[in-house]
Design a protein around this motif. Sequence first.
Motif, short mmCIF file in Angstrom:
data_model
loop_
_atom_site.label_atom_id
_atom_site.label_comp_id
_atom_site.label_asym_id
_atom_site.label_seq_id
_atom_site.Cartn_x
_atom_site.Cartn_y
_atom_site.Cartn_z
N ASP A 121 -16.15 -22.21 -13.41
CA ASP A 121 -16.26 -20.85 -12.88
C ASP A 121 -14.89 -20.32 -12.45
O ASP A 121 -14.57 -19.15 -12.65
N GLU A 122 -14.11 -21.22 -11.88
CA GLU A 122 -12.77 -20.85 -11.42
C GLU A 122 -11.93 -20.28 -12.57
O GLU A 122 -11.28 -19.24 -12.45
N THR A 123 -11.96 -20.97 -13.71
CA THR A 123 -11.20 -20.53 -14.88
C THR A 123 -11.73 -19.20 -15.40
O THR A 123 -10.96 -18.30 -15.77
N ILE A 124 -13.05 -19.06 -15.43
CA ILE A 124 -13.66 -17.82 -15.93
C ILE A 124 -13.22 -16.63 -15.06
O ILE A 124 -12.83 -15.58 -15.58
N ILE A 125 -13.27 -16.85 -13.76
CA ILE A 125 -12.88 -15.77 -12.84
C ILE A 125 -11.41 -15.41 -13.04
O ILE A 125 -11.04 -14.25 -13.10
N GLU A 126 -10.59 -16.44 -13.23
CA GLU A 126 -9.16 -16.19 -13.48
C GLU A 126 -8.96 -15.43 -14.79
O GLU A 126 -8.17 -14.48 -14.87
N ARG A 127 -9.69 -15.84 -15.84
CA ARG A 127 -9.53 -15.20 -17.15
C ARG A 127 -9.94 -13.73 -17.10
O ARG A 127 -9.33 -12.88 -17.75
N ILE A 128 -11.01 -13.43 -16.35
CA ILE A 128 -11.52 -12.06 -16.34
C ILE A 128 -10.79 -11.19 -15.31
O ILE A 128 -10.36 -10.08 -15.61
N SER A 129 -10.63 -11.72 -14.09
CA SER A 129 -10.09 -10.84 -13.04
C SER A 129 -8.57 -10.69 -13.16
O SER A 129 -7.98 -9.88 -12.45
N GLY A 130 -7.96 -11.42 -14.08
CA GLY A 130 -6.53 -11.25 -14.33
C GLY A 130 -6.26 -10.15 -15.36
O GLY A 130 -5.12 -9.80 -15.64
N ARG A 131 -7.32 -9.59 -15.93
CA ARG A 131 -7.13 -8.53 -16.93
C ARG A 131 -6.67 -7.23 -16.28
O ARG A 131 -7.11 -6.88 -15.19
N ARG A 132 -5.79 -6.53 -16.99
CA ARG A 132 -5.41 -5.19 -16.58
C ARG A 132 -5.50 -4.30 -17.80
O ARG A 132 -5.09 -4.70 -18.89
N VAL A 133 -6.05 -3.11 -17.62
CA VAL A 133 -6.20 -2.19 -18.75
C VAL A 133 -5.58 -0.84 -18.41
O VAL A 133 -5.42 -0.50 -17.23
N CYS A 134 -5.26 -0.07 -19.45
CA CYS A 134 -4.83 1.31 -19.24
C CYS A 134 -5.92 2.22 -19.77
O CYS A 134 -6.88 1.76 -20.37
N LYS A 135 -5.76 3.52 -19.59
CA LYS A 135 -6.84 4.43 -20.01
C LYS A 135 -6.94 4.51 -21.53
O LYS A 135 -7.94 5.00 -22.05
N ASN A 136 -5.93 4.02 -22.23
CA ASN A 136 -5.99 4.03 -23.69
C ASN A 136 -6.59 2.74 -24.26
O ASN A 136 -6.60 2.54 -25.47
N GLY A 157 2.88 3.33 -21.39
CA GLY A 157 3.47 3.84 -20.15
C GLY A 157 2.46 4.31 -19.11
O GLY A 157 2.83 4.74 -18.03
N GLU A 158 1.16 4.24 -19.46
CA GLU A 158 0.11 4.67 -18.50
C GLU A 158 -0.08 3.58 -17.43
O GLU A 158 0.21 2.41 -17.66
N PRO A 159 -0.63 4.01 -16.26
CA PRO A 159 -0.87 3.00 -15.22
C PRO A 159 -1.93 1.98 -15.65
O PRO A 159 -2.86 2.32 -16.39
N LEU A 160 -1.77 0.76 -15.16
CA LEU A 160 -2.75 -0.30 -15.44
C LEU A 160 -3.67 -0.45 -14.25
O LEU A 160 -3.27 -0.27 -13.11
N PHE A 161 -4.92 -0.76 -14.53
CA PHE A 161 -5.87 -0.99 -13.44
C PHE A 161 -6.83 -2.13 -13.77
O PHE A 161 -6.91 -2.57 -14.92
N LEU A 162 -7.53 -2.57 -12.71
CA LEU A 162 -8.52 -3.63 -12.84
C LEU A 162 -9.89 -2.95 -12.93
O LEU A 162 -10.27 -2.22 -12.03
N ARG A 163 -10.59 -3.19 -14.04
CA ARG A 163 -11.94 -2.59 -14.18
C ARG A 163 -12.89 -3.13 -13.13
O ARG A 163 -12.81 -4.31 -12.76
N ASP A 164 -13.84 -2.28 -12.70
CA ASP A 164 -14.82 -2.73 -11.71
C ASP A 164 -15.56 -3.99 -12.18
O ASP A 164 -15.79 -4.91 -11.40
#
Length: 237
Positions: A121-136, A157-164
């Motif tokens: 579970d620890e690895t899964i959480i790291e793999r998913i919650s480490g993602r950052r996306v932009c609006k594109n 160049g757009e800001p990166l965010f963590l999806r809900d």
Amino acid sequence: MPISQDRPFEIIVLGPPVSGKGTQAKLLAKTFDIPHVSTGQILHSIKDDIANPLAQKVAEFINAGSLVPDELVNQLVADRIKKDDCVNGFILDGYPRTLSQAQAIDTAVKLDYVFLVNVSDETIIERISGRRVCKNGHVWHIKYSPPKTETVCDDCGEPLFLRDDDKSAVVKNRLEIFHQNMAPIIEFYERAGILIRIDGEKHIEEVFQQFVRHMIYDLRNKVNRSSGGSPSGTATI
Ligand SMILES: [Zn+2]
């Protein structure tokens, strides 16, 4: 009623989200020249398949945002694995998701291998919650494919965010549901003696080698048995 007699590669690949099971299923499909049957893909493609009498039913559930019932999914999978390209077997990915689905496929075919790709579970959480996306829709990972700065997309160049959906609390919740659903399925295959645990924490190639190694040992033992030789012991992987 059995669908098939003696297909050598009737395979199920189980695993939590981001365990890499889909990637492994595709590699196995390519290596053994058998179709990769993903229930997600079946459900997605049937919506537009108006010739299929089940399409309408499936569309109703999907459009209402509800889960497609087990009976319907079982029927779709049974129909899919009867097709000509499954003459040597198939790899099921994303199925079974419930014990009743597992029981249905068990009465339909004689499975050769049920693989469970284990990732903590620890690895899964790291793999998913480490993602950052932009609006594109460009996807980065703060550890595995980091952008130059953690807050800006290198591509646009757009800001990166963590999806809900990627926040660790949400992932933990999804994992809890996954474990609840998967526990009886795992027990079912363990009792049947066909569950093979794969260490999914390693690199893609190393994970794949575990599948192949197990299948080679198994096939060698089958050959030994059928030629009257003594089995060379169980595989230790
Ligand atoms: Zn971008």
